[in-house]
Design an enzyme around this catalytic site. Structure first.
Site, PDB file in Angstrom:
ATOM      1  N   ASP B  85       0.805  -1.210   0.000  1.00 30.55           N
ATOM      2  CA  ASP B  85       0.000   0.000   0.000  1.00 30.55           C
ATOM      3  C   ASP B  85       0.842   1.266   0.000  1.00 30.55           C
ATOM      4  O   ASP B  85       0.374   2.310  -0.460  1.00 30.55           O
ATOM      5  CB  ASP B  85      -1.014  -0.015   1.149  1.00 30.55           C
ATOM      6  CG  ASP B  85      -2.272  -0.768   0.751  1.00 30.55           C
ATOM      7  OD1 ASP B  85      -2.909  -0.364  -0.233  1.00 30.55           O
ATOM      8  OD2 ASP B  85      -2.609  -1.778   1.396  1.00 30.55           O
ATOM      9  N   GLU B 116      -5.953   4.004  -1.138  1.00 27.11           N
ATOM     10  CA  GLU B 116      -4.783   3.238  -0.666  1.00 27.11           C
ATOM     11  C   GLU B 116      -4.159   3.895   0.561  1.00 27.11           C
ATOM     12  O   GLU B 116      -3.599   3.217   1.424  1.00 27.11           O
ATOM     13  CB  GLU B 116      -3.713   3.132  -1.759  1.00 27.11           C
ATOM     14  CG  GLU B 116      -4.206   2.658  -3.118  1.00 27.11           C
ATOM     15  CD  GLU B 116      -4.566   1.181  -3.158  1.00 27.11           C
ATOM     16  OE1 GLU B 116      -4.725   0.568  -2.091  1.00 27.11           O
ATOM     17  OE2 GLU B 116      -4.698   0.652  -4.284  1.00 27.11           O
ATOM     18  N   HIS B 119      -5.698   2.593   3.522  1.00 27.04           N
ATOM     19  CA  HIS B 119      -5.165   1.278   3.880  1.00 27.04           C
ATOM     20  C   HIS B 119      -3.875   1.436   4.676  1.00 27.04           C
ATOM     21  O   HIS B 119      -3.676   0.786   5.703  1.00 27.04           O
ATOM     22  CB  HIS B 119      -4.920   0.424   2.626  1.00 27.04           C
ATOM     23  CG  HIS B 119      -6.147   0.257   1.781  1.00 27.04           C
ATOM     24  ND1 HIS B 119      -6.135  -0.349   0.547  1.00 27.04           N
ATOM     25  CD2 HIS B 119      -7.437   0.630   1.999  1.00 27.04           C
ATOM     26  CE1 HIS B 119      -7.363  -0.330   0.044  1.00 27.04           C
ATOM     27  NE2 HIS B 119      -8.168   0.250   0.901  1.00 27.04           N
ATOM     28  N   TYR B 123      -2.848   0.306   8.722  1.00 26.00           N
ATOM     29  CA  TYR B 123      -1.760  -0.555   9.226  1.00 26.00           C
ATOM     30  C   TYR B 123      -1.105   0.092  10.435  1.00 26.00           C
ATOM     31  O   TYR B 123      -0.749  -0.593  11.401  1.00 26.00           O
ATOM     32  CB  TYR B 123      -0.725  -0.848   8.141  1.00 26.00           C
ATOM     33  CG  TYR B 123      -1.340  -1.480   6.903  1.00 26.00           C
ATOM     34  CD1 TYR B 123      -2.341  -2.442   7.026  1.00 26.00           C
ATOM     35  CD2 TYR B 123      -0.958  -1.093   5.625  1.00 26.00           C
ATOM     36  CE1 TYR B 123      -2.940  -2.990   5.900  1.00 26.00           C
ATOM     37  CE2 TYR B 123      -1.548  -1.644   4.494  1.00 26.00           C
ATOM     38  CZ  TYR B 123      -2.544  -2.577   4.637  1.00 26.00           C
ATOM     39  OH  TYR B 123      -3.131  -3.117   3.524  1.00 26.00           O
ATOM     40  N   GLU B 206      -2.671  -6.082  -6.996  1.00 27.64           N
ATOM     41  CA  GLU B 206      -3.914  -5.914  -6.244  1.00 27.64           C
ATOM     42  C   GLU B 206      -4.797  -7.149  -6.276  1.00 27.64           C
ATOM     43  O   GLU B 206      -5.581  -7.374  -5.362  1.00 27.64           O
ATOM     44  CB  GLU B 206      -4.696  -4.720  -6.805  1.00 27.64           C
ATOM     45  CG  GLU B 206      -3.877  -3.447  -6.765  1.00 27.64           C
ATOM     46  CD  GLU B 206      -4.710  -2.198  -6.965  1.00 27.64           C
ATOM     47  OE1 GLU B 206      -4.815  -1.406  -6.030  1.00 27.64           O
ATOM     48  OE2 GLU B 206      -5.265  -2.022  -8.064  1.00 27.64           O
ATOM     49  N   ASP B 239     -12.243  -2.642  -1.162  1.00 28.76           N
ATOM     50  CA  ASP B 239     -11.630  -1.616  -2.014  1.00 28.76           C
ATOM     51  C   ASP B 239     -10.789  -2.265  -3.107  1.00 28.76           C
ATOM     52  O   ASP B 239     -10.850  -1.865  -4.277  1.00 28.76           O
ATOM     53  CB  ASP B 239     -10.704  -0.699  -1.181  1.00 28.76           C
ATOM     54  CG  ASP B 239     -11.478   0.207  -0.224  1.00 28.76           C
ATOM     55  OD1 ASP B 239     -12.667   0.452  -0.463  1.00 28.76           O
ATOM     56  OD2 ASP B 239     -10.868   0.667   0.773  1.00 28.76           O
ATOM     57  N   GLU B 240      -9.990  -3.261  -2.730  1.00 29.90           N
ATOM     58  CA  GLU B 240      -9.099  -3.878  -3.711  1.00 29.90           C
ATOM     59  C   GLU B 240      -9.869  -4.548  -4.844  1.00 29.90           C
ATOM     60  O   GLU B 240      -9.420  -4.578  -5.983  1.00 29.90           O
ATOM     61  CB  GLU B 240      -8.144  -4.873  -3.041  1.00 29.90           C
ATOM     62  CG  GLU B 240      -7.119  -4.251  -2.099  1.00 29.90           C
ATOM     63  CD  GLU B 240      -6.316  -3.101  -2.717  1.00 29.90           C
ATOM     64  OE1 GLU B 240      -6.152  -3.067  -3.952  1.00 29.90           O
ATOM     65  OE2 GLU B 240      -5.882  -2.225  -1.953  1.00 29.90           O
ATOM     66  N   HIS B 243     -10.506  -1.865  -7.202  1.00 27.17           N
ATOM     67  CA  HIS B 243      -9.283  -1.450  -7.891  1.00 27.17           C
ATOM     68  C   HIS B 243      -8.905  -2.434  -8.985  1.00 27.17           C
ATOM     69  O   HIS B 243      -8.484  -2.044 -10.071  1.00 27.17           O
ATOM     70  CB  HIS B 243      -8.109  -1.332  -6.912  1.00 27.17           C
ATOM     71  CG  HIS B 243      -8.366  -0.389  -5.782  1.00 27.17           C
ATOM     72  ND1 HIS B 243      -7.554  -0.276  -4.685  1.00 27.17           N
ATOM     73  CD2 HIS B 243      -9.381   0.509  -5.587  1.00 27.17           C
ATOM     74  CE1 HIS B 243      -8.037   0.636  -3.864  1.00 27.17           C
ATOM     75  NE2 HIS B 243      -9.152   1.113  -4.385  1.00 27.17           N
TER      76      HIS B 243
END
Ligand code: FES
Ligand SMILES: [Fe+2]
Ligand SMILES: [Fe+2]
Lengths: 98, 377
Positions: B85, B116, B119, B123, B206, B239-240, B243
């Site tokens: 990310d 992103e 994301h 983390y 992705e 989300d991914e 994408h």
């Protein structure tokens, strides 16, 4: 293994279609998308979003017609269908990976 | 041709290709050459979420109770995702914005990149919560060999495209000697090829590279461990999925020639190379699974099962961009993962997020008949 539902007679209801998958035959209606009906018949289909935007449920459409109540966001390759949102409109034959 | 932040030419943006046409001038969305990108923007906006909304207090206790090799699996995946990310939060902007030619695609790229950054922020939220010194974890991302190996393969295509576009914007076409790199030829076909390969490698990043970690996160959650983390991963996975649809559209539009006829030739020419990008990534992810489980597997998952899953998901992704599948694994070896990946129960609080699917090889002493309802052979 062949799955043939004897309880529904296709001639009595023109909204019931046959889905051929290898040696299996599944009866589906136009009420719901293909994915959920395949799952009910015990067939595992890959999925993720179940909303037409991830293309995980893409399977081969060898012949027959399906339609989409809304245009999916995912790209639909020609010769494929998106099971999570496709409505079966005729008898069809489908296949997973070769 | 140098980049302009507001192109003064008068042109019909409906006739421009996705990339390497005119620089975008007016950000208008009332007309779109490829309406799909406008739809992706709307969908992405509807997905908006904030990491801080997810409560991770139970995860902290869970993490301390994990065995050492399980902590290794958890932290390694987190580091790898942080790397991925970090790259994705900036690279679509840096690499693609200088060459994009459609307003709706330009805005999709920005919207995509922005998501992103959420994301990445998640983390930090997770890491801060489970360890006292986040620096140790973040520092390891740039020194740990297993991670840096991957950094090379995820950034190489982006970096090459960025370098070529820089040359193109300052020098134009021709062959240029770049100190330390030798001669670099800049021509439209070379630029388009670099772009096509970049989009393919982003699709792989992705659509495949994240999935080993996703599987591990959900395998913990199947044991009701690290459920806050799993909730965040569900949001990231949603989300991914969007994408990867974005890059699938770009690749398929390019290959179809409908957007830019020259791009279709380049796509055809690159087929083998693109196949190789998919296959190589799958092999690297299988290696990664072996590294994760070097000190011991976790309940329900081991390197072999994960390797099969990588092969399976790679087949799914290759098929989606019109490539012939290349791995023998035709069935999902961990079908329970889909119940976690599906977005419709994303809003459920983690403690209620009970998924009734089964876990491969799980030993569970509390089974009753209903546990077998979804059993699938
Ligand atoms: S499950 Fe995502 S498109 Fe069908
Ligand atoms: Fe991401
Ligand atoms: Fe992404």
């Amino acid at each position: 293994m062949t799955l043939i539902s004897k309880s529904t007679n296709p001639t009595k209801n023109d909204k019931v279609h046959r889905v051929l998958l290898g040696k299996k035959q599944i009866l589906v209606t136009e009420e719901e998308p293909l994915l959920i009906q395949l799952e009910r018949a015990g067939i595992h289909v890959e999925y993720q979003c179940r909303e037409g935007y991830c293309s995980s449920c893409s399977i081969k459409l060898l012949w027959g017609h399906v339609s989409y109540p809304f245009e999916p966001l995912a790209w639909v390759q020609s010769g494929y269908l998106l099971a999570c949102c496709a409505i079966v409109k005729s008898d069809i034959e489908i296949a997973f990976f070769d | 041709m140098s980049y302009s932040t507001f192109n003064r030419k008068h042109f019909d943006s409906m006739k421009e290709p996705m990339f390497f046409g005119e620089n975008v001038n007016v950000a208008r969305y009332d007309q779109q050459k490829h309406p799909i990108f406008e739809k992706l923007i709307e969908k992405q906006l509807s997905f908006f979420w904030r990491p801080e909304e997810v409560d991770l207090s139970t995860d902290r206790k869970d993490f301390q109770r994990l065995e050492e090799h399980e902590q290794h699996i958890f932290l390694s995946n987190l580091k790898y995702q942080t790397l991925l990310d970090s790259v994705q939060g900036r690279s679509p902007n840096v690499a693609l914005l200088p060459i994009v030619s459609l307003p709706e695609l330009e805005t999709w790229i920005e919207t995509w990149s922005f998501s992103e950054t959420i994301h990445s922020r998640s983390y930090t939220h997770i890491i801060r919560n489970i360890v006292n010194d986040p620096t140790k974890i973040f520092d390891d991302i740039v020194t740990n060999e297993e991670i840096t190996k991957r950094a090379d393969s995820v950034s190489i295509y982006y970096d090459r495209l960025i370098e070529m576009v820089n040359l193109y914007n300052t020098m134009g076409m021709g062959t240029f000697n770049v100190p330390g790199k030798g001669d670099i030829e800049i021509s439209m076909p070379k630029l388009k090829k670099a772009l096509y390969l970049t989009i393919a490698s982003v699709n792989v990043l992705e659509a495949i590279r994240f999935y080993v970690s996703f599987a591990c996160s959900f395998a913990f959650a199947e044991r009701t461990l690290m459920e806050g983390n799993a909730k965040i991963i569900k949001l990231i996975a949603r989300d991914e999925a969007l994408h990867l649809t974005g890059t699938q559209h770009m690749l398929n539009l390019m290959a179809s020639g409908k957007d830019d006829p020259e791009m279709a030739e380049i796509a055809a020419e690159c087929q083998d190379e693109v196949r190789q990008i998919f296959i190589e990534a799958a092999e690297q992810e299988k290696e990664w699974a072996t590294y994760l489980f070097k000190d011991g597997s976790m309940i329900g998952l081991n390197a072999q099962i994960l390797g099969q899953y990588v092969e399976y998901i790679t087949n799914v992704r290759m098929q989606a961009v019109g490539l012939e599948t290349c791995f023998a694994t035709k069935h999902n070896p961990i079908p329970w993962i889909n119940a976690w990946l599906v977005s419709d129960n994303v809003q459920v609080a983690p403690q209620e997020a009970e998924i009734s699917s089964y876990l491969v090889g799980q030993t569970d002493n509390n089974l009753d008949d209903s546990d077998f309802d979804d059993f699938d052979l």
